[in-house]
Design an enzyme around this catalytic site. Structure first.
Site, PDB file in Angstrom:
ATOM      1  N   ASP A 207      55.234  74.029  66.231  1.00 55.68           N
ATOM      2  CA  ASP A 207      56.048  73.085  65.463  1.00 55.68           C
ATOM      3  C   ASP A 207      57.443  73.684  65.292  1.00 55.68           C
ATOM      4  O   ASP A 207      57.610  74.741  64.680  1.00 55.68           O
ATOM      5  CB  ASP A 207      55.388  72.830  64.099  1.00 55.68           C
ATOM      6  CG  ASP A 207      56.155  71.809  63.283  1.00 55.68           C
ATOM      7  OD1 ASP A 207      56.437  70.729  63.821  1.00 55.68           O
ATOM      8  OD2 ASP A 207      56.472  72.095  62.117  1.00 55.68           O
TER       9      ASP A 207
ATOM     10  N   THR B  77      61.539  67.681  66.013  1.00 59.74           N
ATOM     11  CA  THR B  77      62.456  68.776  65.634  1.00 59.74           C
ATOM     12  C   THR B  77      62.819  69.646  66.837  1.00 59.74           C
ATOM     13  O   THR B  77      63.975  70.006  67.015  1.00 59.74           O
ATOM     14  CB  THR B  77      61.813  69.653  64.545  1.00 59.74           C
ATOM     15  OG1 THR B  77      60.498  70.029  64.966  1.00 59.74           O
ATOM     16  CG2 THR B  77      61.714  68.911  63.242  1.00 59.74           C
ATOM     17  N   THR B  78      61.830  69.958  67.669  1.00 58.65           N
ATOM     18  CA  THR B  78      62.092  70.802  68.841  1.00 58.65           C
ATOM     19  C   THR B  78      63.034  70.083  69.799  1.00 58.65           C
ATOM     20  O   THR B  78      63.966  70.692  70.347  1.00 58.65           O
ATOM     21  CB  THR B  78      60.772  71.140  69.565  1.00 58.65           C
ATOM     22  OG1 THR B  78      59.861  71.707  68.620  1.00 58.65           O
ATOM     23  CG2 THR B  78      61.007  72.136  70.684  1.00 58.65           C
TER      24      THR B  78
ATOM     25  N   ASP C 260      53.204  65.538  60.842  1.00 61.68           N
ATOM     26  CA  ASP C 260      54.192  64.936  61.740  1.00 61.68           C
ATOM     27  C   ASP C 260      53.786  63.503  62.083  1.00 61.68           C
ATOM     28  O   ASP C 260      54.625  62.594  62.096  1.00 61.68           O
ATOM     29  CB  ASP C 260      54.299  65.768  63.038  1.00 61.68           C
ATOM     30  CG  ASP C 260      55.082  67.052  62.835  1.00 61.68           C
ATOM     31  OD1 ASP C 260      55.656  67.208  61.744  1.00 61.68           O
ATOM     32  OD2 ASP C 260      55.118  67.883  63.751  1.00 61.68           O
TER      33      ASP C 260
END
Length: 395
Positions: free
Chosen positions: A66, A99-100, A392
């Site tokens: 994550d 997010t990545t 998520d």
């Protein structure tokens, strides 16, 4: 005293290892630091992304892919690199996932900006170009976006599965996606304008080790991971009146240290009798309220436990504050801070059942708005990553 100090400006003494970087070198240094952070999480992206093992200064181990979790765990003191972390945190707050991807795109944009800087294009012109590109991107997204029907369960399930792809939840993602869709529907309410609003505050997530992730379950109500305070207490209560208490059922102690000289054993007995009477009065007040179950955030005296068991009342002590707040929504009870002022109106109503195998209490209310997602996994690391993936998908 230097002229600078006389003007009220602080004089900063730097260490011998400090370096001052400016102009082109500063640009290169800042871009390199930001790209290094972005590249650190790029290998976790996508279905074939790899997990990272992070060990903090205390020796605690976190295994995850994550993006925002990795960046938060990293020890970074470069201000530009910290701005990349802010990108991930903002994406997490606004969308809950991606997010990545956001960090990887930011890193690539900086890489291209570096090429433009080498062509002597001014940073202001590059920034203006980024703004124009973002406006164009928004227009393109509006064109390709798909309107989602909240009744289309298959599409909602696929959305949840996509969010969990590449994470530790992937093996059981179909089962978990179904639980997530059901959970979201349970906590969706209509506002005054008739729009659907998802209130995740009414969704509680609990984790448990020693079982397969495929055995995760959704429960209408709350879970209390505690044992009854006395062996003779009942372990179940149907159609029960439930008291949520934020006060210890113990003898009240003086606020200041006191010393009492006792010259006669009878005097000591009077003290003990007085304490016993205090506890009896507290328990009697609970009985008079009509409570069948007591969830107490603080302690319960051994003698009070005996009296409660004698009255057939199920009592739990040292319950977490967050659990009490959640149960107040599930059973419709008020959290009582002063037992003497409590009334029947403060009590909630519901069913309490015991799962002896998992050593849990299930608390279900009538038309309960709150639900609990019980995530199971083989080890602590597995359930932690499971929880991150599910969060998520929920967001």
């Amino acid at each position: 005293m230097s002229q600078r100090m006389q003007q009220g400006q602080p004089m900063i003494v730097m260490s011998e290892d400090s370096q001052r970087v400016k102009d082109k070198d500063a640009q290169d240094y800042n871009i390199s630091a930001a790209r290094a952070v972005a590249e650190a999480v790029q290998s976790t992206l996508g279905p074939k992304g790899m997990d990272k093992m992070l060990v903090d200064s205390m020796g605690s181990v976190t295994i995850t892919n994550d993006g925002v979790t990795i960046l938060k765990e990293m020890d970074i003191d470069n201000p530009t690199a910290e701005m990349i972390i802010e990108v991930a945190e903002t994406q997490e707050d606004e969308a809950g996932d991606g997010t990545t991807t956001a960090v990887a795109i930011a890193g690539e944009l900086l890489k291209n900006a570096e090429d433009l800087l080498e062509q002597d294009i001014h940073p202001t012109a590059i920034i203006k170009g980024f703004h124009l590109a973002s406006e164009q991107a928004r227009e393109e997204i509006d064109d390709i976006a798909t309107e989602i029907d909240t009744d289309d369960e298959e599409l909602l399930r696929k959305t949840a599965e996509t969010s969990m792809t590449g994470k530790g939840t992937e093996v059981n993602k179909e089962h978990l996606a179904q639980l997530i869709v059901e959970a979201i529907r349970q906590v969706t309410v209509e506002d005054d304008e008739g729009n659907n609003v998802v209130d995740l505050e009414f969704l509680n997530i609990e984790t448990q080790t020693g079982r397969s992730a495929g055995e995760s379950d959704l429960l209408e109500g709350g879970i209390i991971d505690k044992d009854p305070v006395h062996d003779n207490m009942p372990t179940e209560a149907t159609d029960a009146d439930i008291l949520l208490l934020n006060e210890a059922i113990e003898v009240e102690e003086a606020d200041v240290d006191t010393e009492v000289s006792v010259t006669d054993p009878d005097q000591l007995q009077k003290f003990l009798d007085r304490e016993e009477k205090q506890l009896k009065e507290k328990v009697q007040h609970i009985v008079d309220l009509g409570a069948d179950v007591v969830f107490c955030q603080k302690g319960i005296d051994d003698l009070a436990q005996h009296y409660l068991a004698k009255e057939g009342i199920l009592a739990i002590r040292r319950a977490k504050k967050s659990d009490l707040e959640f149960l107040s929504e599930v059973v419709g009870a008020s959290i009582v801070s002063d037992l003497e002022t409590a009334t029947e109106a403060d009590l909630g109503f519901g069913d309490v059942t015991r799962d002896d195998e998992d050593e849990l209490f299930y608390v279900e209310g009538e038309d309960a708005h709150g639900v609990t997602l019980l995530l199971r996994g083989s080890t602590d690391h597995v359930v932690d990553e499971l929880e991150r993936g599910v969060n998520d998908a929920l967001d």
